[in-house]
Scaffold this motif. Structure first.
Motif, PDB file in Angstrom:
ATOM      1  N   GLY A   7       1.763  16.217   0.443  1.00  0.00           N
ATOM      2  CA  GLY A   7       1.214  14.865   0.391  1.00  0.00           C
ATOM      3  C   GLY A   7       1.234  14.179  -0.957  1.00  0.00           C
ATOM      4  O   GLY A   7       1.180  12.955  -1.026  1.00  0.00           O
ATOM      5  N   GLY A   8       1.331  14.957  -2.025  1.00  0.00           N
ATOM      6  CA  GLY A   8       1.365  14.348  -3.356  1.00  0.00           C
ATOM      7  C   GLY A   8       2.765  14.088  -3.881  1.00  0.00           C
ATOM      8  O   GLY A   8       2.942  13.583  -4.985  1.00  0.00           O
TER       9      GLY A   8
ATOM     10  N   ASP B  54       0.851  -1.186   0.000  1.00  0.00           N
ATOM     11  CA  ASP B  54       0.000   0.000   0.000  1.00  0.00           C
ATOM     12  C   ASP B  54       0.891   1.242   0.000  1.00  0.00           C
ATOM     13  O   ASP B  54       2.107   1.142   0.176  1.00  0.00           O
ATOM     14  CB  ASP B  54      -1.009  -0.022   1.159  1.00  0.00           C
ATOM     15  N   PRO B  55       0.295   2.423  -0.234  1.00  0.00           N
ATOM     16  CA  PRO B  55       1.111   3.637  -0.301  1.00  0.00           C
ATOM     17  C   PRO B  55       1.782   4.018   1.022  1.00  0.00           C
ATOM     18  O   PRO B  55       2.823   4.672   1.014  1.00  0.00           O
ATOM     19  CB  PRO B  55       0.106   4.723  -0.715  1.00  0.00           C
TER      20      PRO B  55
ATOM     21  N   LYS C 105       8.026   8.598   0.410  1.00  0.00           N
ATOM     22  CA  LYS C 105       9.234   7.916   0.883  1.00  0.00           C
ATOM     23  C   LYS C 105       9.422   8.132   2.388  1.00  0.00           C
ATOM     24  O   LYS C 105       9.738   7.207   3.121  1.00  0.00           O
ATOM     25  CB  LYS C 105      10.449   8.425   0.105  1.00  0.00           C
ATOM     26  N   LYS C 106       9.211   9.354   2.857  1.00  0.00           N
ATOM     27  CA  LYS C 106       9.352   9.672   4.283  1.00  0.00           C
ATOM     28  C   LYS C 106       8.293   8.922   5.103  1.00  0.00           C
ATOM     29  O   LYS C 106       8.604   8.367   6.159  1.00  0.00           O
ATOM     30  CB  LYS C 106       9.237  11.175   4.502  1.00  0.00           C
ATOM     31  N   LEU C 107       7.060   8.910   4.624  1.00  0.00           N
ATOM     32  CA  LEU C 107       5.989   8.199   5.325  1.00  0.00           C
ATOM     33  C   LEU C 107       6.313   6.709   5.424  1.00  0.00           C
ATOM     34  O   LEU C 107       6.198   6.107   6.499  1.00  0.00           O
ATOM     35  CB  LEU C 107       4.648   8.401   4.618  1.00  0.00           C
TER      36      LEU C 107
ATOM     37  N   ASP D  42      -4.865   0.237  -2.574  1.00  0.00           N
ATOM     38  CA  ASP D  42      -4.529   1.466  -3.291  1.00  0.00           C
ATOM     39  C   ASP D  42      -5.446   2.585  -2.812  1.00  0.00           C
ATOM     40  O   ASP D  42      -6.656   2.388  -2.722  1.00  0.00           O
ATOM     41  CB  ASP D  42      -4.686   1.251  -4.795  1.00  0.00           C
ATOM     42  N   PHE D  43      -4.847   3.716  -2.456  1.00  0.00           N
ATOM     43  CA  PHE D  43      -5.637   4.888  -2.082  1.00  0.00           C
ATOM     44  C   PHE D  43      -4.865   6.141  -2.461  1.00  0.00           C
ATOM     45  O   PHE D  43      -3.664   6.098  -2.727  1.00  0.00           O
ATOM     46  CB  PHE D  43      -6.010   4.885  -0.591  1.00  0.00           C
ATOM     47  N   ASN D  44      -5.575   7.261  -2.490  1.00  0.00           N
ATOM     48  CA  ASN D  44      -4.974   8.533  -2.853  1.00  0.00           C
ATOM     49  C   ASN D  44      -4.213   9.079  -1.647  1.00  0.00           C
ATOM     50  O   ASN D  44      -4.818   9.576  -0.693  1.00  0.00           O
ATOM     51  CB  ASN D  44      -6.066   9.503  -3.315  1.00  0.00           C
ATOM     52  N   LEU D  45      -2.909   8.965  -1.685  1.00  0.00           N
ATOM     53  CA  LEU D  45      -2.070   9.371  -0.561  1.00  0.00           C
ATOM     54  C   LEU D  45      -2.171  10.874  -0.297  1.00  0.00           C
ATOM     55  O   LEU D  45      -2.146  11.310   0.853  1.00  0.00           O
ATOM     56  CB  LEU D  45      -0.614   8.957  -0.800  1.00  0.00           C
ATOM     57  N   HIS D  46      -2.315  11.658  -1.338  1.00  0.00           N
ATOM     58  CA  HIS D  46      -2.438  13.106  -1.176  1.00  0.00           C
ATOM     59  C   HIS D  46      -3.717  13.443  -0.404  1.00  0.00           C
ATOM     60  O   HIS D  46      -3.690  14.255   0.532  1.00  0.00           O
ATOM     61  CB  HIS D  46      -2.400  13.790  -2.537  1.00  0.00           C
ATOM     62  N   ASN D  47      -4.829  12.813  -0.761  1.00  0.00           N
ATOM     63  CA  ASN D  47      -6.083  13.046  -0.022  1.00  0.00           C
ATOM     64  C   ASN D  47      -5.947  12.617   1.433  1.00  0.00           C
ATOM     65  O   ASN D  47      -6.422  13.300   2.342  1.00  0.00           O
ATOM     66  CB  ASN D  47      -7.257  12.306  -0.678  1.00  0.00           C
ATOM     67  N   TRP D  48      -5.307  11.465   1.656  1.00  0.00           N
ATOM     68  CA  TRP D  48      -5.096  11.000   3.019  1.00  0.00           C
ATOM     69  C   TRP D  48      -4.268  12.023   3.799  1.00  0.00           C
ATOM     70  O   TRP D  48      -4.603  12.373   4.927  1.00  0.00           O
ATOM     71  CB  TRP D  48      -4.402   9.630   3.019  1.00  0.00           C
TER      72      TRP D  48
END
Length: 154
Positions: free
Chosen positions: A126-127, A32-33, A133-135, A107-113
């Motif tokens: 977030g995008g 996952d992201p 990479k840091k997350l 799969d999910f939108n990491l920027h929205n999260w």
């Protein structure tokens, strides 16, 4: 395989990581992201860590559109680091071997999260590949620490 996926999400709804991971093949690969790629024991430990951390909190999931190899699920919770409410929408794909899940990709939108969980900084960063990479570095550090504390095989 649809029934197995239904059972997986029922166990997740109950935050029962042992039951969830009993549906995983010994050589499972999860991706996952937030965590990146986790194999075998690391994938199982990730679910244990997540479920333990959410017990007694406002965490809830809803799984829908379950098919023989996919599902849509939504998570509702408060992100502990910021106290911000998160509603994450995830699409999952599954592959099977020997009647068990061998590959699980969320799969999910990491920027929205990130916008929901972190706020303004998440909106700005977030995008980016840097943020992802840091997350993943942070989540895997927490997973390593959890596995060491619980004396789980790596």
């Amino acid at each position: 395989m649809k029934d197995l996926i239904v059972c997986f999400y029922q166990a997740f709804h109950q935050l029962d990581a042992n039951k969830m991971t009993s549906y995983y093949h010994k050589d499972v690969v999860f991706e996952d992201p937030a965590f990146g790629v986790l194999k075998a024991e690391r994938a199982r430990a990730m679910w244990k860590m997540l479920c333990e951390s959410q017990k007694g909190k406002d965490f809830k999931i809803e799984a829908t559109n379950i098919t023989k190899n996919s599902a849509h699920w939504e998570a509702f919770y408060t992100f502990s680091k910021t106290g911000r409410k998160v509603h994450n929408k995830i699409d999952a794909r599954f592959e099977f071997k020997d009647g068990l899940i061998i590959k699980h990709t969320d799969d999910f939108n990491l920027h929205n999260w990130a916008k929901q969980a972190i706020g303004f900084k998440g909106l700005l960063l977030g995008g980016s590949g840097f943020f992802k990479k840091k997350l993943q570095s942070q989540t895997n550090y927490l997973l390593d620490k959890y596995m060491a504390e619980k004396k789980l095989p790596n």
